[in-house]
Design an enzyme around this catalytic site. Structure first.
Site, PDB file in Angstrom:
ATOM      1  N   HIS A 103      32.345  37.482  42.891  1.00 26.66           N
ATOM      2  CA  HIS A 103      32.346  36.622  41.707  1.00 26.66           C
ATOM      3  C   HIS A 103      31.309  37.160  40.720  1.00 26.66           C
ATOM      4  O   HIS A 103      30.184  37.470  41.119  1.00 26.66           O
ATOM      5  CB  HIS A 103      32.012  35.174  42.109  1.00 26.66           C
ATOM      6  CG  HIS A 103      32.149  34.233  40.967  1.00 26.66           C
ATOM      7  ND1 HIS A 103      33.378  33.780  40.531  1.00 26.66           N
ATOM      8  CD2 HIS A 103      31.235  33.702  40.132  1.00 26.66           C
ATOM      9  CE1 HIS A 103      33.191  32.995  39.482  1.00 26.66           C
ATOM     10  NE2 HIS A 103      31.910  32.928  39.217  1.00 26.66           N
ATOM     11  N   GLU A 173      28.648  45.366  40.483  1.00 26.88           N
ATOM     12  CA  GLU A 173      29.793  45.284  41.408  1.00 26.88           C
ATOM     13  C   GLU A 173      30.103  46.655  41.996  1.00 26.88           C
ATOM     14  O   GLU A 173      30.303  46.796  43.203  1.00 26.88           O
ATOM     15  CB  GLU A 173      31.016  44.725  40.684  1.00 26.88           C
ATOM     16  CG  GLU A 173      30.788  43.310  40.218  1.00 26.88           C
ATOM     17  CD  GLU A 173      31.997  42.656  39.577  1.00 26.88           C
ATOM     18  OE1 GLU A 173      32.099  41.439  39.677  1.00 26.88           O
ATOM     19  OE2 GLU A 173      32.829  43.357  38.966  1.00 26.88           O
TER      20      GLU A 173
HETATM   21  C1  GRF Z   1      35.248  41.359  38.403  1.00 26.22           C
HETATM   22  O1  GRF Z   1      34.255  41.091  37.465  1.00 26.22           O
HETATM   23  C2  GRF Z   1      35.137  40.447  39.592  1.00 26.22           C
HETATM   24  O2  GRF Z   1      33.852  39.983  39.831  1.00 26.22           O
HETATM   25  C3  GRF Z   1      35.996  39.274  39.187  1.00 26.22           C
HETATM   26  O3  GRF Z   1      37.050  39.831  38.453  1.00 26.22           O
HETATM   27  C4  GRF Z   1      36.638  41.063  37.862  1.00 26.22           C
HETATM   28  C5  GRF Z   1      37.638  42.084  38.228  1.00 26.22           C
HETATM   29  O4  GRF Z   1      37.457  43.273  37.514  1.00 26.22           O
HETATM   30  N1  GRF Z   1      36.343  38.482  40.339  1.00 26.22           N
HETATM   31  P1  GRF Z   1      38.303  44.563  37.881  1.00 26.22           P
HETATM   32  O5  GRF Z   1      39.772  44.150  37.850  1.00 26.22           O
HETATM   33  O6  GRF Z   1      37.890  44.993  39.251  1.00 26.22           O
HETATM   34  O7  GRF Z   1      37.998  45.564  36.837  1.00 26.22           O
END
Ligand code: GRF
Length: 187
Positions: A103, A173
């Site tokens: 998240h 991330e």
């Molecule tokens: C990410 O920011 C994740 O935290 C959220 O959705 C976004 C997905 O980004 N749950 P991506 O599709 O991986 O670029």
């Protein structure tokens, strides 16, 4: 060898980052699943020769099609990376503490229905938070309320736009999600 499956609804940059991270390792990304047939994550999967499964609402919530496929692939961990639908209870029961989500904020703040994508970053900025970050958590039947496994923080500047904050959060991330997956698989 451990097997993972990734669910994503959109661009899939996290999914691709995870695929790349595990390329030469003992972890196999067996399947990318999506509820959206035109999601860019499917293109990314194809580029890496990873099989995909697209399902609709009826098959996901009212049949065991997805479960049967996950079981047949001997999936050890299910990773949600930008997947927007609620995970049905039959899947949570079949994979207790084996489904994780990322998240883009510091839960328990800024979670729940409607809190996804740029909405999250807009809310953080509107509330003049000084920091935001990522939360990796187990999935339970309520959106964003499962036990938190890991969090990392970044600073929010007063001048940050939601898009700039999204960039910082994405960097976190990319840095931490594969590492945490690896750790969970080795536990
Ligand atoms: C990410 O920011 C994740 O935290 C959220 O959705 C976004 C997905 O980004 N749950 P991506 O599709 O991986 O670029």
């Amino acid at each position: 060898m451990k097997n993972i499956a990734i669910f994503a609804s959109g661009s899939g940059s996290n999914a691709e980052n995870i695929i790349k991270h595990f390329k030469a390792k003992n972890v196999h990304v067996k399947l990318i699943l999506s509820n959206k047939k035109d999601a860019y994550v499917l293109k990314r999967a194809e580029n890496h020769n990873i099989p995909v499964l697209v399902f609709n609402r009826d098959s996901f919530y009212n049949t065991d099609q997805v479960l049967i496929i996950l079981l047949s692939l001997e999936i050890d961990l299910i990773v949600l990376a930008g997947f927007l639908w609620l995970i049905p209870e039959y899947l949570i029961k079949a994979y207790p503490n084996k489904i994780i989500n990322i998240h883009p904020a510091l839960l328990p703040k800024y979670g729940g229905k409607g809190m996804y994508g740029i909405n999250v970053h807009k809310a953080v900025i509107e509330n003049k938070e000084k920091e935001s970050g990522i939360s990796i958590h187990y999935v339970n039947p309520v959106y964003d309320e499962g036990q938190i496994i890991f969090q990392a923080k970044c600073k929010v500047k007063a001048t940050d736009t939601p898009e700039e904050l999204a960039k910082k959060v994405h960097q976190l991330e990319y840095e931490y999600f594969p590492m945490i997956i690896e750790r969970l698989l080795s536990d």
